[in-house]
Design an enzyme around this catalytic site. Structure first.
Site, short mmCIF file in Angstrom:
data_model
loop_
_atom_site.label_atom_id
_atom_site.label_comp_id
_atom_site.label_asym_id
_atom_site.label_seq_id
_atom_site.Cartn_x
_atom_site.Cartn_y
_atom_site.Cartn_z
N GLY A 1 -4.45 2.97 -1.45
CA GLY A 1 -4.90 1.75 -0.93
C GLY A 1 -5.66 2.03 0.15
O GLY A 1 -6.52 2.88 0.38
N GLU A 2 -5.71 0.89 1.00
CA GLU A 2 -6.36 0.68 2.33
C GLU A 2 -8.02 1.22 2.15
O GLU A 2 -8.82 1.73 2.84
CB GLU A 2 -5.76 1.58 3.13
CG GLU A 2 -5.62 3.09 3.24
CD GLU A 2 -5.07 3.85 4.45
OE1 GLU A 2 -5.42 4.75 4.51
OE2 GLU A 2 -3.89 3.24 4.93
N GLY A 3 -8.54 1.00 0.84
CA GLY A 3 -9.68 1.46 0.43
C GLY A 3 -10.26 2.74 0.51
O GLY A 3 -11.48 3.13 0.69
N ASP B 1 -7.52 -2.89 0.17
CA ASP B 1 -6.30 -3.87 0.37
C ASP B 1 -5.30 -3.17 1.08
O ASP B 1 -5.05 -1.82 0.96
CB ASP B 1 -5.77 -4.33 -0.84
CG ASP B 1 -5.27 -3.39 -1.82
OD1 ASP B 1 -3.95 -3.18 -1.81
OD2 ASP B 1 -6.07 -2.77 -2.59
N ILE C 1 -7.52 6.26 5.83
CA ILE C 1 -9.03 5.60 5.75
C ILE C 1 -9.95 5.70 7.04
O ILE C 1 -11.13 5.81 7.03
CB ILE C 1 -8.85 4.16 5.56
CG1 ILE C 1 -10.22 3.49 5.26
CG2 ILE C 1 -8.27 3.18 6.87
CD1 ILE C 1 -10.89 3.86 4.26
#
Length: 331
Positions: free
Chosen positions: A304-306, A162, A104
């Protein structure tokens, strides 16, 4: 506001959501209609620009302060062996983001996005949803309020993501509570579960649904009972963005499940949101269809992690610049 119960303020907010600026949206659509090009030739780029105008109130739209907000939580239900990754992996991922070494971080650099990562009491997992509510009402409401503070520093596009070991199982439980069906209808491989682990995930979801029973008919009760801190914080952030005229990009299964609780309470609650990316989890496509969300990207990203939302933010920024640049040319 004064209230009797912790959720009352959120129920009131959900009942009085601001509406879109239809005049701003119409101005952007008129701009594209006047441009020297075939009508509708820019496809969804035109729709994205019009959506930005509608929910920011600016025509032509602009994205100058995009923000990726990642909420990290741990879950007591992970003790049932529902993920191939250890619970400590959540904190490790948060630390990697803080050090600038996560995927990210690189995507945010590429698309010039701000980034905030929120550790939601990782050292205190939520209660095991098969035998207790994940959070009490006060704790869930407080976490939603914390999520609302994600935009406190200012933003004009909010990308929500998330981190949390076991949270794809929690998302499955929440979606089953909201849309019906059993664990087998909503669980998937998550971070690499094999067939036996997927079966265990389905059993966990079914046990949670049976334990909480009819209490899950209330969307906010479902959120606190079979959700988790990152789910509650994302729901709060979505509501705050609505009140502050900030368009939202949702990333992945967890953000979609959190958003679904608001949609269940008020079907207009997600009108200022777009689904950034469709993950490979089968439940994500089903949930998106139920919510009327069409993904901007379909890259098989389940990281994940946007990450999906951050990737889609580049597309949204391009749509805004297309509208503003063409508007300048017309004048």
């Amino acid at each position: 506001m004064t209230s009797t119960l912790p959720f009352d303020d959120f129920r009131n907010l959900l009942a009085t959501l601001p509406r879109a600026d239809t005049a701003a949206e119409a101005r952007v659509r008129a701009l594209f209609a006047k441009a020297d090009k075939p009508r509708g030739s820019l496809g969804r780029i035109e729709d994205i620009a019009a959506w930005l105008a509608a929910w920011s109130g600016r025509a032509p739209p602009a994205v100058n302060r995009p923000l990726v907000a990642i909420f990290a939580g741990n879950h007591g239900v992970a003790r049932h062996g529902i993920s191939p990754r250890p619970v400590a992996a959540t904190a490790n991922a948060v630390e990697l983001c803080a050090a600038g070494g996560a995927a990210i971080n690189q995507i945010c650099i590429a698309n010039n996005l701000g980034l905030k990562v929120f550790d939601l009491a990782l050292h205190v997992p939520t209660a095991d949803i098969t035998e207790d509510a994940a959070l009490d009402e006060r704790g869930c409401a407080a976490t939603m309020a914390f999520g609302m503070e994600a935009i406190a520093g200012g933003a004009d596009l909010l990308c929500l993501g998330d981190l949390g070991v076991g949270n794809s199982t929690v998302a499955a439980a929440l979606l089953a509570a909201l849309f019906g069906g059993g664990g087998a209808d909503w669980v998937g491989s998550g971070s690499g579960a094999d067939a036996s682990m997927r079966a265990r995930k389905a059993e966990v979801v079914d046990a949670a649904l049976a334990f909480h029973g009819t209490a899950l008919r209330d969307p906010l009760e479902a959120l606190r009972r079979v959700g988790g801190r990152e789910f509650a914080a994302i729901a709060g952030a979505i509501l705050a963005a609505r009140t502050q005229k900030i368009p939202v990009l949702l990333d992945g299964l967890v953000a979609t499940a959190a958003a679904a609780t608001l949609h269940a309470a008020n079907p207009a609650a997600l009108d200022h949101c777009l689904l950034a990316n469709l993950s490979p989890e089968p439940a994500h496509a089903r949930a998106a269809e139920r919510l009327g969300l069409r993904p901007l990207l379909d890259l098989d990203v389940s990281h994940g992690e946007g990450a999906g939302a951050a990737l889609a933010a580049g597309l949204v920024k391009a749509a805004a610049l297309t509208a503003s640049g063409m508007a300048a040319a017309l004048h």
